[in-house]
Scaffold this active site. Structure first.
Site, PDB file in Angstrom:
ATOM      1  N   ASN A   7      -4.634  -7.269   3.391  1.00 19.11           N
ATOM      2  CA  ASN A   7      -4.206  -5.875   3.435  1.00 19.11           C
ATOM      3  C   ASN A   7      -4.414  -5.264   2.047  1.00 19.11           C
ATOM      4  O   ASN A   7      -3.809  -5.708   1.072  1.00 19.11           O
ATOM      5  CB  ASN A   7      -2.735  -5.799   3.852  1.00 19.11           C
ATOM      6  CG  ASN A   7      -2.253  -4.380   4.046  1.00 19.11           C
ATOM      7  OD1 ASN A   7      -2.575  -3.487   3.267  1.00 19.11           O
ATOM      8  ND2 ASN A   7      -1.444  -4.166   5.074  1.00 19.11           N
ATOM      9  N   ARG A  18      -2.883   6.618 -10.835  1.00 18.15           N
ATOM     10  CA  ARG A  18      -3.574   7.188 -11.994  1.00 18.15           C
ATOM     11  C   ARG A  18      -4.572   8.284 -11.604  1.00 18.15           C
ATOM     12  O   ARG A  18      -5.015   9.054 -12.440  1.00 18.15           O
ATOM     13  CB  ARG A  18      -4.294   6.053 -12.751  1.00 18.15           C
ATOM     14  CG  ARG A  18      -4.898   6.437 -14.085  1.00 18.15           C
ATOM     15  CD  ARG A  18      -3.845   6.748 -15.134  1.00 18.15           C
ATOM     16  NE  ARG A  18      -4.459   7.097 -16.397  1.00 18.15           N
ATOM     17  CZ  ARG A  18      -4.682   6.246 -17.403  1.00 18.15           C
ATOM     18  NH1 ARG A  18      -4.357   4.962 -17.257  1.00 18.15           N
ATOM     19  NH2 ARG A  18      -5.225   6.650 -18.520  1.00 18.15           N
ATOM     20  N   HIS A  43      -3.507   0.435   6.321  1.00 14.08           N
ATOM     21  CA  HIS A  43      -2.471   1.205   7.028  1.00 14.08           C
ATOM     22  C   HIS A  43      -2.491   2.620   6.460  1.00 14.08           C
ATOM     23  O   HIS A  43      -1.811   2.907   5.470  1.00 14.08           O
ATOM     24  CB  HIS A  43      -1.107   0.556   6.820  1.00 14.08           C
ATOM     25  CG  HIS A  43      -0.018   1.169   7.645  1.00 14.08           C
ATOM     26  ND1 HIS A  43       1.042   0.447   8.124  1.00 14.08           N
ATOM     27  CD2 HIS A  43       0.190   2.430   8.073  1.00 14.08           C
ATOM     28  CE1 HIS A  43       1.863   1.232   8.812  1.00 14.08           C
ATOM     29  NE2 HIS A  43       1.354   2.452   8.786  1.00 14.08           N
ATOM     30  N   HIS A  50      -1.017   5.582  -0.128  1.00 10.87           N
ATOM     31  CA  HIS A  50      -1.895   4.484  -0.560  1.00 10.87           C
ATOM     32  C   HIS A  50      -3.265   4.663   0.106  1.00 10.87           C
ATOM     33  O   HIS A  50      -4.064   5.441  -0.399  1.00 10.87           O
ATOM     34  CB  HIS A  50      -1.261   3.107  -0.329  1.00 10.87           C
ATOM     35  CG  HIS A  50      -0.466   2.952   0.933  1.00 10.87           C
ATOM     36  ND1 HIS A  50      -1.019   3.066   2.183  1.00 10.87           N
ATOM     37  CD2 HIS A  50       0.849   2.666   1.111  1.00 10.87           C
ATOM     38  CE1 HIS A  50      -0.094   2.853   3.096  1.00 10.87           C
ATOM     39  NE2 HIS A  50       1.055   2.626   2.493  1.00 10.87           N
ATOM     40  N   GLU A  70      -3.860  -0.467  11.065  1.00 11.60           N
ATOM     41  CA  GLU A  70      -2.510  -0.438  11.616  1.00 11.60           C
ATOM     42  C   GLU A  70      -1.856   0.906  11.321  1.00 11.60           C
ATOM     43  O   GLU A  70      -2.201   1.583  10.344  1.00 11.60           O
ATOM     44  CB  GLU A  70      -1.663  -1.586  11.066  1.00 11.60           C
ATOM     45  CG  GLU A  70      -1.481  -1.592   9.561  1.00 11.60           C
ATOM     46  CD  GLU A  70      -0.671  -2.784   9.074  1.00 11.60           C
ATOM     47  OE1 GLU A  70      -0.697  -3.847   9.737  1.00 11.60           O
ATOM     48  OE2 GLU A  70      -0.013  -2.652   8.028  1.00 11.60           O
ATOM     49  N   THR A 100       7.975   0.857   4.003  1.00 13.96           N
ATOM     50  CA  THR A 100       7.109  -0.148   4.593  1.00 13.96           C
ATOM     51  C   THR A 100       7.596  -0.406   6.007  1.00 13.96           C
ATOM     52  O   THR A 100       8.728  -0.066   6.356  1.00 13.96           O
ATOM     53  CB  THR A 100       7.117  -1.451   3.764  1.00 13.96           C
ATOM     54  OG1 THR A 100       6.163  -2.376   4.313  1.00 13.96           O
ATOM     55  CG2 THR A 100       8.500  -2.089   3.764  1.00 13.96           C
ATOM     56  N   HIS A 190       4.251  -9.713   7.083  1.00  9.60           N
ATOM     57  CA  HIS A 190       5.353  -9.112   6.322  1.00  9.60           C
ATOM     58  C   HIS A 190       6.062 -10.188   5.503  1.00  9.60           C
ATOM     59  O   HIS A 190       6.689 -11.089   6.037  1.00  9.60           O
ATOM     60  CB  HIS A 190       6.370  -8.382   7.191  1.00  9.60           C
ATOM     61  CG  HIS A 190       7.079  -7.289   6.428  1.00  9.60           C
ATOM     62  ND1 HIS A 190       6.621  -5.989   6.377  1.00  9.60           N
ATOM     63  CD2 HIS A 190       8.174  -7.312   5.651  1.00  9.60           C
ATOM     64  CE1 HIS A 190       7.421  -5.250   5.629  1.00  9.60           C
ATOM     65  NE2 HIS A 190       8.367  -6.031   5.165  1.00  9.60           N
ATOM     66  N   ASP A 191       5.939 -10.070   4.196  1.00  9.71           N
ATOM     67  CA  ASP A 191       6.592 -10.945   3.220  1.00  9.71           C
ATOM     68  C   ASP A 191       6.125 -12.396   3.282  1.00  9.71           C
ATOM     69  O   ASP A 191       6.813 -13.300   2.786  1.00  9.71           O
ATOM     70  CB  ASP A 191       8.119 -10.893   3.363  1.00  9.71           C
ATOM     71  CG  ASP A 191       8.702  -9.588   2.847  1.00  9.71           C
ATOM     72  OD1 ASP A 191       7.962  -8.810   2.216  1.00  9.71           O
ATOM     73  OD2 ASP A 191       9.898  -9.343   3.066  1.00  9.71           O
TER      74      ASP A 191
END
Length: 237
Positions: A7, A18, A43, A50, A70, A100, A190-191
């Site tokens: 991802n 920036r 995503h 992002h 996603e 998230t 996830h994590d």
């Protein structure tokens, strides 16, 4: 072998902090594939904090492995899918303002909505996956709406793994077993990181793919991107 989809949202987060085009998300995606990644995940949220919509279009003809998009299935997201035709679309239930993805679909309550969405997306020739928590009724509901795969939301596992791995993995083992029986493919995300990934892989009855971004790029700060991807691939073997 379980496939590793990288991802690249965090790359876009760094770029956007920036302005400009450094780091370049297209180049990072190409490099990740060159270093062994078997897929690229993005995503594109509505606020474009992002990955942007333009990023998705820029990646369309560049990603040579599996391209997984996603997001929440609103009109904007469906238009992106229609234009880009990725290999996989992963539907998540999070509203635009969340930091998230932090919950899975209630496949029972939203059965009719999900069934209609999945039929529409599959008509484009795109494999479907829906983000779910490890509950048997939810897994069975996922099968009823016609999705090809589920993506198990693994935050609870990752948190519990630190103190009691056996207890943390139990609902995921049960859920993956039931999903496998129902003919669903199984993804997870996830994590997940280098401390908990291998145990998840060993304990689940079947695991087609993991999507990892945040932890992988944190590790890449110390180990470098190429070495980090190889470390994650090693955990999946």
């Amino acid at each position: 072998m379980t496939r590793l989809s990288v991802n690249i949202n965090k790359v876009a987060t760094l770029r956007n902090a920036r302005g400009g085009d450094n780091p370049n998300v297209v180049k990072v995606a190409q490099d990740a594939e060159r270093f062994g990644a078997q897929g690229i995940t993005v995503h594109p949220r509505p606020d474009e904090r992002h990955i942007t919509t333009q990023d998705v279009y820029d990646l369309k003809d560049v990603v040579t492995t599996e391209f997984n998009i996603e997001g929440y299935p609103d009109e904007r997201f469906l238009k992106i899918l229609e234009d880009v035709r990725p290999d996989q679309a992963t539907l998540v239930p999070d509203p635009p303002y969340v930091l998230t993805s932090n919950a899975g679909w209630d496949t029972v309550t939203h059965k009719d909505k999900l069934k209609e969405l999945i039929e529409h997306i599959k008509s484009m020739g795109i494999r479907t996956s829906i983000f779910v928590e490890p509950e048997l009724s939810i897994i069975e509901g996922a099968a009823k709406v016609g999705t090809d795969r589920i993506e198990l939301y693994t935050e609870m596992y990752a948190t519990g793994h630190k103190t009691n791995p056996q207890e943390a993995i139990a609902p995921y083992k049960e859920s993956s077993k039931r999903a496998h029986e129902l003919g669903l493919g199984i993804n997870a995300g996830h994590d997940l990181d280098l401390t908990n990934l291998n145990y998840l892989k060993q304990e689940l009855v079947s695991l087609d793919e993991v999507s990892i971004g945040h932890a992988l790029f944190c590790d890449a700060l110390y180990y470098g991107l190429e070495n980090t991807i190889q470390l994650y691939l090693r955990e999946l073997k």
